[in-house]
Enzyme design. Structure first.
Site, PDB file in Angstrom:
ATOM      1  N   GLU A 118       1.003  -1.316   0.042  1.00 24.56           N
ATOM      2  CA  GLU A 118      -0.086  -0.247  -0.364  1.00 24.56           C
ATOM      3  C   GLU A 118       1.356   0.791   0.078  1.00 24.56           C
ATOM      4  OE1 GLU A 118      -3.049   0.210   2.764  1.00 24.56           O
ATOM      5  OE2 GLU A 118      -3.486   2.008   2.303  1.00 24.56           O
ATOM      6  N   ALA A 166       2.218  -0.680  10.714  1.00 25.23           N
ATOM      7  CA  ALA A 166       1.570  -1.718  10.368  1.00 25.23           C
ATOM      8  C   ALA A 166       0.882  -1.527   8.812  1.00 25.23           C
ATOM      9  CB  ALA A 166       0.761  -2.707  11.404  1.00 25.23           C
ATOM     10  N   GLU A 226      -2.194  -3.973   6.728  1.00 23.17           N
ATOM     11  CA  GLU A 226      -3.571  -5.240   7.264  1.00 23.17           C
ATOM     12  C   GLU A 226      -3.668  -6.003   5.678  1.00 23.17           C
ATOM     13  OE1 GLU A 226      -3.966  -1.822   5.640  1.00 23.17           O
ATOM     14  OE2 GLU A 226      -5.140  -0.533   4.899  1.00 23.17           O
ATOM     15  N   ASN A 227      -2.588  -6.370   5.595  1.00 19.95           N
ATOM     16  CA  ASN A 227      -2.751  -7.496   4.263  1.00 19.95           C
ATOM     17  C   ASN A 227      -3.721  -8.201   5.004  1.00 19.95           C
ATOM     18  OD1 ASN A 227      -0.251  -6.219   2.719  1.00 19.95           O
ATOM     19  ND2 ASN A 227       0.791  -6.594   5.321  1.00 19.95           N
ATOM     20  N   HIS A 277      -6.450  -1.386  15.387  1.00 18.74           N
ATOM     21  CA  HIS A 277      -6.810  -1.340  14.183  1.00 18.74           C
ATOM     22  C   HIS A 277      -6.370  -1.649  13.365  1.00 18.74           C
ATOM     23  CE1 HIS A 277      -6.432   2.968  11.609  1.00 18.74           C
ATOM     24  NE2 HIS A 277      -5.414   1.994  10.879  1.00 18.74           N
ATOM     25  N   GLU A 278      -5.726  -2.462  13.376  1.00 19.26           N
ATOM     26  CA  GLU A 278      -5.011  -3.587  11.241  1.00 19.26           C
ATOM     27  C   GLU A 278      -5.799  -4.945  11.148  1.00 19.26           C
ATOM     28  OE1 GLU A 278      -3.125  -2.045   9.659  1.00 19.26           O
ATOM     29  OE2 GLU A 278      -2.241  -0.565  11.151  1.00 19.26           O
ATOM     30  N   HIS A 298      -9.262  -3.656  10.083  1.00 18.47           N
ATOM     31  CA  HIS A 298      -9.532  -3.104   8.652  1.00 18.47           C
ATOM     32  C   HIS A 298      -9.725  -3.928   8.026  1.00 18.47           C
ATOM     33  CE1 HIS A 298      -7.820   1.225   7.830  1.00 18.47           C
ATOM     34  NE2 HIS A 298      -6.557   0.618   8.437  1.00 18.47           N
TER      35      HIS A 298
HETATM   36  N1  B3K Z   1      -2.556   1.394   5.801  1.00 17.82           N
HETATM   37  C1  B3K Z   1      -1.415   1.289   6.346  1.00 17.82           C
HETATM   38  C2  B3K Z   1      -1.316   2.433   5.622  1.00 17.82           C
HETATM   39  C3  B3K Z   1      -0.075   2.477   4.665  1.00 17.82           C
HETATM   40  C4  B3K Z   1       0.433   4.054   4.186  1.00 17.82           C
HETATM   41  C5  B3K Z   1       1.257   3.336   3.193  1.00 17.82           C
HETATM   42  N2  B3K Z   1       2.599   4.612   2.457  1.00 17.82           N
HETATM   43  C6  B3K Z   1      -1.443   0.995   7.611  1.00 17.82           C
HETATM   44  C7  B3K Z   1      -3.135   1.179   8.774  1.00 17.82           C
HETATM   45  O1  B3K Z   1      -3.665   2.422   8.149  1.00 17.82           O
HETATM   46  O2  B3K Z   1      -3.307   0.886   8.921  1.00 17.82           O
HETATM   47 ZN    ZN Z   2      -5.203   2.015   8.587  1.00 22.66          ZN
END
Ligand code: B3K
Ligand code: ZN
Length: 873
Positions: free
Chosen positions: A131, A272, A274-275, A307-308, A311
């Protein structure tokens, strides 16, 4: 090695291209399934991809694949070698059939990837960050979030160096190969955008646990870390299980795969990622034990793990149509993690922390050259838009909807959102519509919160009429222009309000006052005597409030308001008004400022107020930062702010010295545990120590050193170290040395050692910072270390804005050296220089000069270029 495309920064020659939200078009071709094969190696990883693609609608446009530093070495369409052409940062391939199988191969060099985007190496392991646009650094692809595909991933690697091979979804096959190699095949049944792709290969150990979902599905949980770190994963695992249960209970959302893996890495650009099924974490948000992590670190871990995890629904099951919708997943997920942390700990303290963060990071952003709405209209580099506005203001916007709807209707809205858009790439507008339909709200005017940058300013005045026994609240909203938005429409602003009776010290119930017009008045009946106004309780709207209230009313609220946030806010306001007056600024704040005696006396009362727990007590009794005080002034005066704040601290420290000593002793007697009481005791202990030191009591150094030396946990040790770091004398040096020696080799604690020094109020902090830049443990390739050294220095207002300009030069030097290594991390350091309009002419000229010097650097990254150009506009 000629066929390797090192993943280096692509230098930009012309002005970066602007991407606009209004230009959104769905892709010409969909990628429906992806089969990836990796032959993993630190310096030359071979990648092959087989993509099943489908023409989207009737057209004869080519398939366009995004690429950044990687080009195909071979490419076939339906088994036949095909031609491709380079068009900007894409390759184009003409295809005549409506569907086709595209096969391509390439080779990449993870160990030269210092940007940490795409596939990179960290301490001998391999991992990915995709991301927002990192996947295109692995293989050319339709690398945009609205292309959702099913992935199957085959990993092959040397078994000794990479015994653990992980990707998204579930493991379907694994085994040994020739020459000491092995393989693992992973399949993720959930269609996902490429930014959620992840792989990890390395020599890692796992802590394992289990979770059973509400409907009975078993989930294997694992946290992978480097050998030696496995004793520091328990808190993260606990947080993960609590998050899974919380999302079921509060949102009705269950986990949807048989495994959930987390991996900690030490070189990572952000917190972090969230894959799907394979979250990758900056190790600072996983590893904790009492000896190395503070209570604050424990909370941060809990919040980021949650948080992750959250997601998985708000981000993965329902993702973003395009990157302009980023707040759809980030604002909502931050709101969700804030509510989770409030439930796990103290709601009042969490709210204060979140508001403090919003004011420290988002309000300045909203008032400066980088201001943008939570749904921006354009960008040059999307990495620059992972901002406090998208995240924290985004969360406030969701919170306002929740406040207006109430918990049950808000839940009905979120249920409808997930039901309507599960498996889709959605927009903020679709979220708002689901809230309207599900929660029964009319959000017509509310949509301006998505479109408009800048912090609204609300003026409030309470008028009492004895004859009619009424109190009338007069409200007015105002906006300052922001870049590209000179005039702004009116916004609906929900203000939780109470009118408190002076004798009863109570109110008859709180009301939600909706300010929707430019000026508006609300009359309350049955007030024979003028009540005290308590407004924007719980910080119900992310606005700045200018309330016409005498200092006596603020003192009353500090003592009697039943809303903890409002109590905190009233004392902050009293302190700010006093300091603004001391600095010699004219205006309403100075006129209403309470006398020092009153402030000291209310501090004294609160130190022993039985209604407060120690954690809340610490929040209330902490002074606003110098930077926040600067925000209250039209032109920031760093030296004046520094000395006024220091003088007030000294007065509070000196006059209440006996009380601080008592509190310090009382708190020191509490044994270490993670209970609320023990944590509160540790928090107030270091606050009390700070005030004792500010009083310049002769034994302050001794008390601080004793706390340092006898500490059996990092919270106390760091708390004492912070106080010592700002003092002169042998105790400081000996504590710093012992801290360093004790934790040498523990990167996360050595980060603290750097920060403790560069954040200190020691008179020689600039010289010490220069020395630390030369320290053998300093490196530009680890983002945590760079941030640990430089960020506290830059946030140290009096030092960074030293009249000589040396602070600006120090930062400029970093930017020029770091940009070729890691543009994403570099670009974050531009904002402090971009605040030049808020400083006197001499400083402003030096800050602009630094920005111009940076812009003139040949080969400057797109990330940094965008931020500098906007800052100079
Ligand atoms: N979604 C990622 C952030 C990615 C940032 C890329 N430059 C972490 C988060 O917000 O959970
Ligand atoms: Zn996030």
């Amino acid at each position: 090695m000629a066929d390797i495309h090192p993943a280096t920064a692509t230098p930009i020659l012309a002005e970066p291209q602007v991407i606009r939200r209004a230009d959104y078009r769905p892709p010409d071709w969909w990628v429906k399934t992806v089969a990836l094969e990796f032959d993993l190696d630190l310096s030359a990883t071979k990648v092959s991809a087989t993509l099943e693609i489908e023409r989207n609608g009737e057209h004869d446009r080519p398939l366009r694949l995004d690429c950044d530093g990687v080009l195909p070495l071979t490419l076939t369409i339906d088994g036949m070698a095909a031609n491709w052409r380079h068009e900007g940062d894409q390759i184009a391939i003409d295809i005549s059939a409506p569907t086709a199988t595209v096969h391509l191969t390439t080779t990449i060099a993870p160990d030269t990837n210092t940007q940490l985007m795409g596939l990179f190496a960290s301490n001998g392991m391999l991992c990915t960050q995709c991301e927002a646009e990192g996947f295109r650094r692995i293989i050319p692809f339709v690398d945009r979030p609205d292309n959702m595909a099913v992935y199957e991933v085959l990993l092959r690697a040397d078994k000794t160096r990479f015994p653990v091979l992980l990707a998204n979804g579930a493991l379907v096959d694994s085994g040994d190969l020739e020459d000491g190699r092995h393989y693992a095949r992973w399949h993720d049944p959930h269609p996902k955008p490429s930014y959620l792709f992840a792989l990890v290969a390395g020599d890692l150990v796992a802590t394992r646990d289990h979770f059973t979902t509400r409907s009975g599905a078993p989930v294997d949980l694992a946290i992978y870390v480097r050998a030696g770190d496995e004793g520091r994963t328990a808190h993260a695992m606990q947080a993960l299980k609590a998050s899974m249960a919380w999302d079921e209970r509060v949102y009705g959302l269950e986990y949807d795969l048989p495994v959930f893996n987390i991996v900690a890495v030490s070189d990572f650009n952000m917190g972090a990622m969230e894959n799907k099924g394979l979250n990758i974490f900056n190790s600072r948000y996983i590893l904790a034990d009492p000896d190395t992590a503070t209570d604050y670190d424990y909370d941060a871990i809990e919040g980021v793990v949650a948080h992750e995890y959250f997601h998985n629904w708000s981000g993965n099951r329902v993702t973003c149509r395009d990157w302009f919708q980023l707040s759809l997943k980030e604002g909502f997920t931050v709101y969700r993690d804030q509510c989770f942390s409030a439930d796990m700990g103290s709601e009042a303290v969490k709210r204060i922390e979140d508001v403090r963060m919003l004011r420290a990071t988002q309000f300045p952003e909203d008032a400066g050259p980088l201001a943008h709405p939570i749904r921006p209209d354009s960008y040059m580099e999307i990495s620059n838009f992972y901002t406090s506005t998208i995240y924290n203001k985004g969360a406030e916007v969701i919170r306002m909807m929740a406040t207006m709807a109430g918990p049950e209707r808000f839940r009905a809205g979120s249920d409808l959102y997930f039901q309507r858009h599960d498996g889709e790439a959605a927009t903020c507008e679709q979220f708002v519509r689901a809230m309207e339909d599900g929660a029964g709200l009319d959000l017509g005017q509310f949509r301006h919160w998505y479109e408009q940058a800048g912090t609204p300013q609300v003026q409030a005045r309470l008028e009492h009429d004895a004859d009619s026994a009424t109190a009338t609240l007069h409200l007015r909203q105002r906006f300052s222009p922001t870049p590209g938005q000179p005039d702004k429409p009116l916004m609906p602003i929900p203000l939780r309000t109470a009118l408190i009776d002076r004798d009863m010290k109570a109110h008859r119930g709180e009301q939600l006052v909706m300010l929707a017009q430019a000026e508006q008045s609300v009359t309350f009946t049955g007030f024979a005597r003028p009540p005290v106004l308590s407004i924007n309780r719980g910080f119900s709207a992310p606005v700045t409030m200018d309330v016409a209230r005498r200092s006596g009313d603020l003192l009353f609220l500090v003592r009697h308001d039943d809303d903890p946030f409002a109590r905190y806010e009233a004392l902050q306001q009293l302190v700010i008004d006093r300091l603004i007056a001391d600095i010699g600024e004219e205006g309403a704040a100075s006129e209403r400022a309470a006398g020092l005696e009153d402030i000291v006396s209310v501090f004294g009362d609160l130190v022993s107020d039985q209604r407060l727990d120690d954690s809340m007590r610490t929040e209330i009794l902490s002074l606003p930062t110098e930077a926040f005080l600067g925000e209250q002034m039209l032109i920031v005066r760093p030296e004046a702010i520094h000395s006024a704040r220091r003088a007030l601290r000294k007065a509070i420290g000196t006059r209440l010295l006996d009380q601080w000593r008592i509190v310090h002793e009382r708190a020191s007697a509490v044994h270490y545990s993670l209970s609320r009481e023990a944590r509160g005791a540790r928090k107030i202990k270091s606050l009390a120590l700070g005030y004792i030191a500010s009083s310049e009591a002769p034994d302050a150094g001794k008390i601080a050193f004793a706390q340092f030396a006898s500490a059996d946990n990092m919270t106390d040790r760091q708390g004492a170290m912070m106080v010592l770091a700002s003092m002169a004398g042998d105790e400081r040096e000996s504590a710093l040395d012992s801290f360093y020696n004790r934790y040498q080799g523990n990167a996360l604690v050595i980060d603290k050692w750097f920060s403790l020094q560069t954040s200190s109020a020691h008179p020689k902090v600039y010289e010490q910072t220069l020395e630390l830049i030369q320290h053998k443990d300093f490196t530009l390739t680890n983002p945590n270390r760079v941030r640990a050294l430089y960020w506290p220095f830059v946030s140290n207002q009096a030092e960074f804005h030293h009249a000589s300009g040396r602070g600006y030069r120090l930062l400029t030097d970093l930017v020029l050296r770091l940009d070729p290594v890691n543009p994403q991390t570099t670009a974050r350091f531009i904002a402090p220089l971009g605040r030049w309009r808020r400083f006197d002419e001499a400083r402003a000229a030096m800050m602009r000069g630094c920005l111009e010097q940076i812009l003139a650097q040949p080969g400057l990254s797109k990330d940094t270029t965008e931020q500098v150009m906007k800052s100079l506009e």
